[in-house]
Design an enzyme around this catalytic site. Sequence first.
Site, PDB file in Angstrom:
ATOM      1  N   GLY A  83      58.490  32.930  84.232  1.00  0.00           N
ATOM      2  CA  GLY A  83      58.562  31.484  83.592  1.00  0.00           C
ATOM      3  C   GLY A  83      58.030  31.128  82.281  1.00  0.00           C
TER       4      GLY A  83
ATOM      5  N   HIS B 211      66.308  19.987  86.258  1.00  0.00           N
ATOM      6  CA  HIS B 211      65.950  20.967  87.575  1.00  0.00           C
ATOM      7  C   HIS B 211      66.252  20.932  88.739  1.00  0.00           C
ATOM      8  CE1 HIS B 211      61.572  23.056  88.774  1.00  0.00           C
ATOM      9  NE2 HIS B 211      62.772  23.719  88.476  1.00  0.00           N
TER      10      HIS B 211
ATOM     11  N   CYS C 173      58.695  23.616  96.425  1.00  0.00           N
ATOM     12  CA  CYS C 173      59.017  22.615  97.409  1.00  0.00           C
ATOM     13  C   CYS C 173      59.999  22.539  98.223  1.00  0.00           C
ATOM     14  CB  CYS C 173      58.789  21.024  96.696  1.00  0.00           C
ATOM     15  SG  CYS C 173      57.174  20.998  95.803  1.00  0.00           S
ATOM     16  N   GLY C 174      60.935  23.672  98.349  1.00  0.00           N
ATOM     17  CA  GLY C 174      61.860  23.709  99.234  1.00  0.00           C
ATOM     18  C   GLY C 174      63.073  23.820  98.491  1.00  0.00           C
TER      19      GLY C 174
ATOM     20  N   SER D  26      65.353  27.012  99.289  1.00  0.00           N
ATOM     21  CA  SER D  26      65.696  27.259 100.628  1.00  0.00           C
ATOM     22  C   SER D  26      66.719  25.920 101.013  1.00  0.00           C
ATOM     23  CB  SER D  26      64.635  27.112 101.568  1.00  0.00           C
ATOM     24  OG  SER D  26      64.124  26.019 101.509  1.00  0.00           O
TER      25      SER D  26
ATOM     26  N   ASP E 283      68.402  26.401  90.672  1.00  0.00           N
ATOM     27  CA  ASP E 283      67.100  26.128  89.780  1.00  0.00           C
ATOM     28  C   ASP E 283      67.624  24.958  88.530  1.00  0.00           C
ATOM     29  OD1 ASP E 283      64.530  26.123  89.312  1.00  0.00           O
ATOM     30  OD2 ASP E 283      64.866  27.582  87.854  1.00  0.00           O
TER      31      ASP E 283
ATOM     32  N   ASN F  50      52.908  32.942  94.566  1.00  0.00           N
ATOM     33  CA  ASN F  50      54.051  32.931  93.428  1.00  0.00           C
ATOM     34  C   ASN F  50      54.827  34.111  93.563  1.00  0.00           C
ATOM     35  OD1 ASN F  50      55.707  31.102  92.032  1.00  0.00           O
ATOM     36  ND2 ASN F  50      54.656  31.583  90.294  1.00  0.00           N
TER      37      ASN F  50
ATOM     38  N   ARG G 128      57.760  36.829  93.495  1.00  0.00           N
ATOM     39  CA  ARG G 128      59.136  36.171  93.374  1.00  0.00           C
ATOM     40  C   ARG G 128      60.212  37.380  93.863  1.00  0.00           C
ATOM     41  NH1 ARG G 128      60.249  30.797  91.276  1.00  0.00           N
ATOM     42  NH2 ARG G 128      58.243  29.876  91.317  1.00  0.00           N
TER      43      ARG G 128
HETATM   44  C1  SPV Z   1      59.811  27.132  88.834  1.00  0.00           C
HETATM   45  O1  SPV Z   1      58.395  27.614  88.864  1.00  0.00           O
HETATM   46  O2  SPV Z   1      60.272  26.008  88.916  1.00  0.00           O
HETATM   47  C2  SPV Z   1      60.754  28.428  88.814  1.00  0.00           C
HETATM   48  C3  SPV Z   1      60.258  29.686  88.673  1.00  0.00           C
HETATM   49  O3  SPV Z   1      61.698  28.232  88.866  1.00  0.00           O
HETATM   50  S1  SPV Z   1      59.637  29.785  86.775  1.00  0.00           S
HETATM   51  O4  SPV Z   1      59.991  28.356  86.187  1.00  0.00           O
HETATM   52  O5  SPV Z   1      60.481  30.726  86.046  1.00  0.00           O
HETATM   53  O6  SPV Z   1      58.387  30.086  86.659  1.00  0.00           O
HETATM   54 MN    MN Z   2      62.324  25.961  88.702  1.00  0.00          MN
END
Ligand code: SPV
Ligand code: MN
Length: 626
Positions: free
Chosen positions: A223, A249, A273-274, A277, A290, A386, A388
Amino acid sequence: MFDTKKLLKERLTAEHHDRLIALENPKMHDFVADAIQLCNPASVFVCTDAPDDIAYFRRLAVEAAEERTLNMEGHTCHFDGYYDQARDKAKTKYLLPPTSELGESLNSIEKTAGVDEVRSFLKDSMLGRQMLVCFWCLGPADSDFTIPCIQITDSPYVAHAESILYRPGYEQFRKIGSSPNFFRFIHSEGELENAVSKNIDKRRVYIDLEENLVYSVNTQYGGNTIGLKKLALRLAIQKGSAEGWLAEHMFVMGLHGPAGRGTYFAGAFPSACGKTSTSMLPGQTIVGDDIAYLRKKAAQVRCVNVEKGIFGIIRDVNAEDDPIIYQALTNPCEVIFSNILVDSNNKPHWLGMGSELPTEGTNYSGQWQKGKTDAKGNEITPSHKNARYCLNIPDLDNCDPLLDDPEGVLLGGIVYGGRDSDTWVPVEQAFDWTEGIIITGAALESETTAATLGKEGVRTFNLMSNLDFLSIPLGRYIQNNLDFADGVDNPPFIFSVNYFLKGKDGNYLNGMADKKVWMLWAELRANGDVDAIKTPTGLIPKYEDLAKLFKDHLNAEYSQPDYVEQFTIRIPENLAKLDRVEKIYKDKVPDTPQILYDTFSDVCKRLKAAQDKHGDYVSPFDLIAK
Ligand code: SPV
Ligand code: MN
């Protein structure tokens, strides 16, 4: 100053020089030459779109010990430093020119001082290492949505992750010729100790909105380093604002209704927050999890996934709750795991995977055994909360066929959701676009999670789940969203969802699987299939429609008492929320559009009228016209 042509000729081998020069873009050449001059790498690798070049990153990541191979074909694991496990909001700043209009709620630093500081950290940062010069696209190639990007990094892990997450962009750069319209990212992980960034106190992510350029240094966590992800989102929000489109987002997914009908939805949730999923719900198809760009085309709202891969939270991914991802994570295909636990057989383990975890192994703290504590005496979890995984969406069984469509998908609905234990009902449709943007998106609050550094569980305002990434004044961002529906024949329907509502006893009122019902109800509403009950804040489902969805899709009985408890309108909590959020706008957002205050006031009046009539807690059955 240096002579770009001369410097590139001196510092690149003939092969890589030819690759760079074949793209006739002076601004890009200057950027690469400046980076070489500043970071002083031992060599430079220029990546084309050829599969061999992409494969090189994967090999290099393992050779450089930034990734280790696991006992499944295509699987590798990467560790970030113990204190480098999430986005660093405090050290992510806009470089503010003297005449900027960014509001005080956006973190910034005076530009000259900031550039000097970050460049001093980048100085000679690549000594003895190879600089990787990568070209990628945001959005599908050859589309109105496409933004070409150049990423410079000394981390093969970052380059490898980007090759999974983004479409190749070398040929796109060939097409844009000498155009200056592209995004630029420069990253160095800085000095390493045991293959992780050492100088965390000098971690910086600085964003230059005038130059469409982001600097990132002394960090590895995706991130903070993967330029095209949250760093590009900030640049895209500014670009979209100037050009009349939205960068959000949001996941994008195909919801599958009756008789094979498909309706595309986008959804904004704060991190962890889901969101992923939801986009992966069984029986539905995923476009992205995302970041989405939304554009108006021929009086319709169309959108694309900016990415082609997922950088998702692995915690709680198990065979029961996330069967499709679990399948990919346990079978041969390209996956980078990060910050999980690796056992002595090179097998990955993570919190909530549905089986017992080993008591020792290697994790983000190095050699780990159960009970190990950190310098502050805190027990170290086997895998980070966190942690991934990074994988290609086309490797998933539920990949939507329109993932790469240059026209994007037609958007039928939008959902906004957060971690809210006591206010919103599980699903509600806003009365119209304006109320949806204001009462749902612009009033969003959520409890903080492990996706950012800092305390978890604190209720925070998070405008459209996009607050962390906003690069324009907040009021303008809200106005852009309001205006976006102008000239659209049928704007997407807007819904709120809340997967985290708790009962009086403090327990969650819903299971993880229930979100499928809320989303499929939204799909039915977007197509006019079912009626709804009018509340002071919007439209909620009728009991019988939910009972049918629970039966048909989860094979579950949905009881009336459960429905009443979940869909009771909690008036004091709703009023308190509007009050809290209004205060934030009044105190912190000088350019808040007046219509936000007017709408808040209308909704408050409606809530108070319902309170006078029915009391503080209103059962949905009380709202059905008798
Ligand atoms: C988020 O945290 O919203 C993500 C992962 O999607 S990152 O932004 O890359 O940390
Ligand atoms: Mn994100």
